[in-house]
Scaffold this motif. Structure first.
Motif, short mmCIF file in Angstrom:
data_model
loop_
_atom_site.label_atom_id
_atom_site.label_comp_id
_atom_site.label_asym_id
_atom_site.label_seq_id
_atom_site.Cartn_x
_atom_site.Cartn_y
_atom_site.Cartn_z
N SER A 33 -21.41 8.87 4.27
CA SER A 33 -22.21 9.01 5.46
C SER A 33 -23.04 10.21 5.60
N VAL A 34 -24.11 10.21 5.88
CA VAL A 34 -24.97 11.19 5.81
C VAL A 34 -25.89 11.45 7.15
N GLU A 35 -25.79 12.59 7.86
CA GLU A 35 -26.55 12.80 8.92
C GLU A 35 -27.74 13.06 8.63
N VAL A 36 -28.72 12.02 9.24
CA VAL A 36 -30.15 12.22 9.01
C VAL A 36 -31.05 12.08 10.36
N GLY A 37 -30.48 12.37 11.46
CA GLY A 37 -30.90 12.65 12.83
C GLY A 37 -31.38 11.17 13.53
N LEU A 38 -30.47 10.33 13.26
CA LEU A 38 -30.48 9.13 13.98
C LEU A 38 -29.45 8.95 14.90
N GLY A 42 0.78 -1.32 -0.07
CA GLY A 42 0.16 0.11 0.04
C GLY A 42 0.95 1.16 -0.12
N LEU A 43 0.37 2.33 -0.70
CA LEU A 43 0.91 3.47 -0.74
C LEU A 43 0.10 4.63 -0.43
N ASP A 44 0.54 5.46 0.54
CA ASP A 44 -0.33 6.66 0.69
C ASP A 44 -0.11 7.73 -0.38
N LEU A 45 -0.95 7.96 -1.10
CA LEU A 45 -0.87 9.17 -2.20
C LEU A 45 -1.16 10.73 -1.82
N GLY A 46 -1.41 11.01 -0.52
CA GLY A 46 -1.83 12.10 -0.03
C GLY A 46 -3.24 12.47 -0.47
N ASN A 47 -3.68 13.45 0.12
CA ASN A 47 -5.30 13.96 0.13
C ASN A 47 -6.18 12.76 0.33
N GLY A 48 -5.72 11.88 1.30
CA GLY A 48 -6.73 10.69 1.73
C GLY A 48 -6.91 9.56 0.69
N MET A 49 -5.99 9.58 -0.22
CA MET A 49 -5.73 8.67 -1.17
C MET A 49 -4.84 7.52 -0.95
N GLN A 50 -5.19 6.12 -1.33
CA GLN A 50 -4.18 5.15 -1.26
C GLN A 50 -4.25 4.27 -2.31
N ALA A 51 -3.06 3.88 -2.92
CA ALA A 51 -2.97 2.72 -3.92
C ALA A 51 -2.58 1.49 -3.37
N SER A 65 -14.47 11.99 2.52
CA SER A 65 -14.16 13.22 2.77
C SER A 65 -15.47 14.17 2.82
N GLU A 66 -15.63 15.46 2.63
CA GLU A 66 -16.64 16.13 2.50
C GLU A 66 -17.78 15.52 1.63
N SER A 67 -17.36 15.30 0.56
CA SER A 67 -18.26 14.38 -0.46
C SER A 67 -18.42 13.19 -0.23
#
Length: 816
Positions: free
Chosen positions: A420-425, A277-286, A365-367
Motif C-alpha cells: 500500500s502506497v500513500e499517493v494523496g488519494l 494455519g500457524l502464526d510464525l511471528g513477525n507477521g508471518m503465517q504458514a 509491513s513497512e516494506s
C-alpha cells in the motif's frame, strides 16, 4: 466462545469473514437469502479484490456471498445443487444416459460453460476434472473440461463467494464468465455434525452425514477437519419400453426390469478436507489446506433388445455373424443364451480427487507483504461396464470390462507481493502482483484388451457395447505448461469514487502468449445509491483433455444405435473430416449496474455482455462414408471400419452472451420478536452466434445453442422467524426453452415453477431439527416425443430441473 487465529490462511487478501460453525448468525449477501434470525453483519469479500476490508456491498463488481446456513436450507447435500438454488446465474443439470457427464455434471455461469468458470479453494485455483463433457446434450456445454464443484464437504465451508464478472486478468485462464471461491472454516475449537435423510416421492433414498472439528495447533495456530459420507440409492424413472413389454408378453425370460433409466445415478462418496494455519511471528503465517475424496457412481444405458417385437428391432449385437463356423471362430455364437431377454449395460465410475496447497505469507509491513505457495491436485476416474458384451469376440467375450481411466494432474507455484502506497488519494493505492508457473498433464489409461479389440466376428459390433475401452493407440500421458505474470492496483480516488485495474501476461507452451486486462470502477452518487462497471479481456487455452482426449461410444440416434467416435482435433484421423488444430479462446466482457442499500433494503442490478472469439465447441456428429471409414482403417484407427459418426472439438465460431442479474432482499422486523426476510434473485441471458455456423452447426443446432436453455431463472424466497421456529418457502422459476428432437424438430418446453418449503426448530440446546421438501408439486419434465416414448423416455433426460420429482427430508445438526 469459538475464536479464529488466522483469517482464512492461504487467502491472498488480508481479510475475510470468519465463520466458526453452522450457527444461526449469517451474513448479508447479494443473493438475498440470508437468515433473518440473527443480526445482519456486513462481511468482507476476498474474491474480485485483493484489497483489505472491501465489503460485499462496496464491491466494484457483483459478488454473491453464500453462508453455511443457506447451503443447508436448500435441502441438498451436493454443493452443485445448493449453488444452483442460491444463485440463478449458476446452473447445473442432471444428465442421465450421458456417459461420464452422468458423474461429473457440467456447470454454467451466465450461460457460459464450466471451463469459463474458475473454481478456487481459499483463493487458490482448483485442478480440473478428468472428465471432458462429451454427452451433455446441449451445444453450450458439450466439449467443456472444468472443475468438479462437488468434491468438498459442505460442512467444511465458511462461505462461498460467487464473482459474476470476467476476471481472467486477475485469476488467469478459465475465468471468462466469473469465479467461485470456496472458503474453508478456520475455527481452532468446537465441532459440528449434520445428519440428513431424504426420500423422493416416487422412490430413491439419500443418506448423508457430515462432521467438522476445530483443534488448536500449538498456541498459535489451528487445524480444522471435515468429512462427509453420502449414500444415494439412485432413482428409476421411465415409462414402458414397448419392445421389452412385448417380449414379456411372449414369455421371454430375463427381460431387464429397467430397460431405460432417466433418474439419478446410484452414488456413494467419502469426502474429507483440512485447513490449517500457524502464526510464525513477525507477521508471518504458514498455511496448509486441501481435500481428498473417493466417489462411486453407476448408471444404466439403453436397452439392447434381443428379438424384434413391439415395432422395435433387434439390437445389432444379436445378429448372426457370417464368420461363425470359420477357422477363426469355429463355434456358433448365440448371445440370446447369455441375455435371452436383452441387456442393459451398467456403466460405473470410481473417482478419486486429491489436492493440497502449502504456503507461507507475511502481512504487509513497512516494506511489503508477500505470499509463496505451491499447489498439487489430481482427479482420476476409472470406468467399468458390466452386463454387456464385445459381440465381435463371440464366445470368448467377457460380460464385464474395465474400459480404462482418465486422469488430470496439475502442479502450480505462485510468488506474490503486495504493498500500500500513500499517493494523496482518499485511500492508499494498493498494489498486488506476482508470478505463477503451472504444469498440467492428462493421462488416458488403457482398458482391458477385450474392451476395445476387434474379434473374429468382424461383422458384429466391436468393443464393450455401450462404452468401448481406450486402446494403446489412444492411451498415454499428454503434458503442457504455462507461466504468468500479473499486476493489480486499487484505490479510492475520492470518498465516493473507487477504481481498480489489472494486467496479466500468460505464455503457454502450446499456444504462445497473451496479455489480458481489466478495469473496474464504482461511484457512490449518494450514501444509498451507487453505480459500478467493468471492462475486461480474457484468454483461455484449450485444456489437455480437449487437446488429446478421444472416445468411442454407442449412441442412440433416431431409434438406432450407432458407433460414435470423438477424434483428437487436428489429428490425421480428424483431418479427414476437416478438423484443424485448436487455438486459444479470447474474450471481451463489459458490465455495468446499480447498487441500492437503504436500511433493510439491499438491491443490485447488473447488466453484462461476454463476447468469445474462437469459442471451443464440439461439432455436429458427421455421418461417415464408406470411403472415410476405409481411410480411418488405413490409418490404423481402432475399429475405424465400423465408426458411423465422428465428432471433434473445434473453435471456429464466435459467440455472445448478454443479460442481467437482479438481486434484492428486504428484512421486515415486526417488533414482536418476529421477522420476515423476502429475497428475489433473477437472471436473464441471451446466447447467440456471432459468426457463420455453416459446416459446424446445422440450423437446428444453432437453435439449440441459442434457445436450448431457459433465458429466465428466478428464485423468490420468504423466511419467517417466530420464537424458536424458522419457516422458509421458495419458488424457483425456469423460463421456457427448446429441446432439439432428432435432426430438425423442436419440442417446446414451457416455463415451470417449483416450490420448496422448510421448517427449522432451534429450541433444543445446540441442536437444530429441520423438516423440508423440494419440488413439492412433484413436477416432472415432459417427454421427447412419440418416437422416444416407445423406448420408455417419457421424461426429458436433459431437463434443466431434473427427472426425479419431489423430495422430502429430515435434518439434524448439532454444535458442541
Amino acid at each position: 466462545m469459538k475464536k479464529t487465529l488466522l483469517a482464512q490462511a492461504g487467502m491472498v487478501a488480508l481479510a475475510t469473514a470468519s465463520v466458526s460453525g453452522l450457527a444461526p448468525a449469517v451474513m448479508a449477501q447479494e443473493s438475498g437469502n440470508a437468515s433473518p434470525r440473527a443480526e445482519v453483519e456486513i462481511i468482507t469479500v476476498t474474491t474480485g479484490t485483493r484489497r483489505q476490508g472491501r465489503t460485499d456491498t462496496q464491491s466494484l463488481v457483483p459478488i454473491d456471498v453464500i453462508s453455511p446456513d443457506e447451503l443447508v436450507s436448500t435441502g441438498y447435500v451436493d454443493v452443485n445443487d445448493a449453488l444452483r438454488t442460491s444463485v440463478p446465474a449458476f446452473n447445473v443439470q442432471r444428465l442421465p444416459l450421458n456417459d461420464g457427464s452422468s458423474f461429473v455434471r457440467p456447470a454454467t455461469l451466465r450461460a457460459s460453460p464450466a471451463d469459463h468458470v474458475l473454481l478456487l479453494l481459499n483463493g487458490h485455483r482448483r485442478h480440473r476434472s478428468s472428465v471432458v463433457q462429451i454427452g451433455t446434450g446441449h451445444a453450450t456445454t458439450s466439449g467443456s473440461q472444468g472443475q468438479d464443484f462437488n468434491m468438498i464437504p459442505p460442512i467444511a465451508l465458511g462461505s462461498i463467494e460467487v464473482l459474476r464478472d470476467g476476471a481472467s486478468a486477475q485469476y488467469g485462464s478459465d475465468a471468462i464468465a466469473g469465479v467461485i471461491n470456496l472458503t474453508l472454516r478456520d475455527a481452532n475449537e468446537g465441532a459440528s455434525f449434520i445428519g440428513h435423510a431424504g426420500q423422493y416421492f416416487d422412490g430413491g433414498d439419500v443418506l448423508d452425514a457430515q462432521g467438522n472439528i476445530g483443534l488448536p495447533l500449538s498456541e498459535n495456530g489451528f487445524i480444522n477437519l471435515s468429512f462427509q459420507l453420502t449414500e444415494e440409492s439412485g432413482t428409476y424413472r421411465h415409462g414402458p419400453h414397448v419392445g421389452a413389454e412385448a417380449l414379456r408378453q411372449q414369455g421371454v425370460p430375463n427381460v431387464p426390469e429397467h430397460p431405460v433409466n432417466l433418474g439419478d445415478p446410484a452414488y456413494s462418496a467419502i469426502k474429507t478436507s483440512w485447513n490449517a494455519g500457524l502464526d510464525l511471528g513477525n507477521g508471518m503465517q504458514a498455511y496448509l489446506f486441501g481435500n481428498a475424496a473417493i466417489t462411486d457412481s453407476e448408471v444404466g444405458f439403453f436397452y439392447r433388445q434381443s428379438i424384434a417385437a413391439g415395432g422395435l428391432g433387434q439390437h445389432a449385437s444379436y445378429a448372426q455373424s457370417a464368420f461363425e463356423g470359420t477357422p477363426a471362430h469355429p463355434q456358433q455364437f448365440d448371445l440370446a443364451a447369455i441375455y435371452p431377454g436383452g441387456y442393459v449395460p451398467i456403466f460405473g465410475g470410481e473417482q478419486t480427487d486429491f489436492s493440497t496447497v502449502v504456503g507461507v505469507r507475511r502481512e504487509e509491513s513497512e516494506s511489503f507483504g508477500w505470499d509463496l505457495s505451491a499447489r498439487w491436485g489430481q482427479n482420476e476416474i476409472e470406468y467399468r461396464i458390466s452386463d454387456t458384451i464385445n459381440a465381435s469376440m463371440g464366445v470368448d467375450s467377457p460380460t464385464s470390462f474395465r474400459p480404462g481411466s482418465l486422469a488430470q494432474r496439475e502442479y502450480q507455484i505462485n510468488a506474490e507481493a503486495y504493498k500500500s502506497v500513500e499517493v494523496g488519494l482518499a485511500s492508499e493505492l494498493f498494489f498486488y502482483g506476482g508470478f505463477s508457473y503451472r504444469n498440467e498433464a492428462y493421462t488416458i489409461g488403457v482398458g482391458d484388451p477385450a474392451s476395445y479389440r476387434a474379434g473374429p466376428l468382424q461383422d458384429l459390433p466391436v468393443g464393450a457395447n455401450g462404452f468401448q475401452g481406450f486402446s494403446p493407440d489412444a492411451a498415454g500421458e499428454f503434458e503442457t505448461d504455462s507461466i504468468a505474470a500479473y499486476l493489480e492496483a486499487e484505490a479510492d480516488i475520492t470518498d465516493r469514487w473507487s477504481f481498480a485495474a489489472a494486467l496479466r501476461f500468460e505464455d503457454y507452451e502450446a499456444f504462445g502468449d497473451n496479455l489480458s486486462y481489466k478495469l473496474a470502477s464504482r461511484y457512490d452518487l449518494t450514501d444509498n445509491f451507487a453505480i459500478r462497471g467493468a471492462v475486461s479481456t480474457g484468454f483461455r487455452a484449450p485444456a489437455a483433455g480437449q487437446l488429446f482426449g478421444q472416445s468411442q461410444t454407442s449412441q442412440l440416434d433416431q431409434g438406432n444405435f450407432v458407433l460414435d467416435a470423438v477424434l483428437v482435433p487436428g489429428s490425421p484421423e480428424a483431418t479427414i473430416f476437416g478438423s484443424t488444430p485448436l487455438v486459444p479462446e479470447t474474450s471481451t466482457s463489459i458490465s455495468g449496474g446499480f447498487v441500492v442499500t437503504a436500511g433493510a433494503l439491499s438491491a443490485t442490478l447488473d447488466f453484462y455482455q461476454i463476447d468469445v472469439d474462437d469459442r471451443l465447441l464440439l461439432n455436429d456428429a458427421i455421418a461417415t462414408t464408406p470411403a472415410q471409414r476405409a481411410q480411418l482403417a488405413a490409418l490404423g484407427y481402432p475399429n475405424g471400419a465400423g465408426v458411423q459418426t465422428v465428432r471433434f472439438f473445434q473453435n471456429r465460431l464466435d459467440t455472445r452472451v448478454r443479460g442481467f442479474d437482479l438481486v434484492a432482499s428486504y428484512l421486515f422486523d415486526w417488533n414482536n420478536g418476529q421477522t420476515t426476510n423476502v429475497s428475489l434473485a433473477t437472471n436473464y441471458n441471451e446466447q447467440i452466434l456471432r459468426s457463420d455456423p455453416t459446416g459446424i452447426f446445422n440450423p437446428a443446432k444453432v437453435q439449440e445453442f441459442e434457445r436450448g436453455t431457459p433465458r429466465w431463472r428466478s428464485n423468490l424466497t420468504l423466511t419467517h422467524t417466530v420464537g424458536d421456529f424458522e419457516m422458509m418457502g421458495r419458488a424457483v422459476y425456469y423460463g421456457s426453452w427448446r429441446r432439439l428432437d432428432g435432426a430438425t424438430n423442436f419440442l417446446p418446453r414451457e416455463a415451470e415453477i417449483l416450490y420448496d418449503a422448510e421448517v427449522r426448530y432451534r429450541g433444543f440446546e445446540s441442536v437444530t431439527v429441520t423438516l423440508g421438501g423440494r419440488n413439492l408439486g412433484n413436477t416432472y419434465p415432459p417427454g421427447r416425443g412419440p418416437g422416444l416414448d416407445a423406448f420408455g423416455m417419457i421424461y426429458d433426460n436433459h431437463s434443466v430441473f431434473g427427472t426425479s420429482g419431489g423430495y422430502y427430508y429430515l435434518g439434524l445438526s448439532y454444535d458442541f
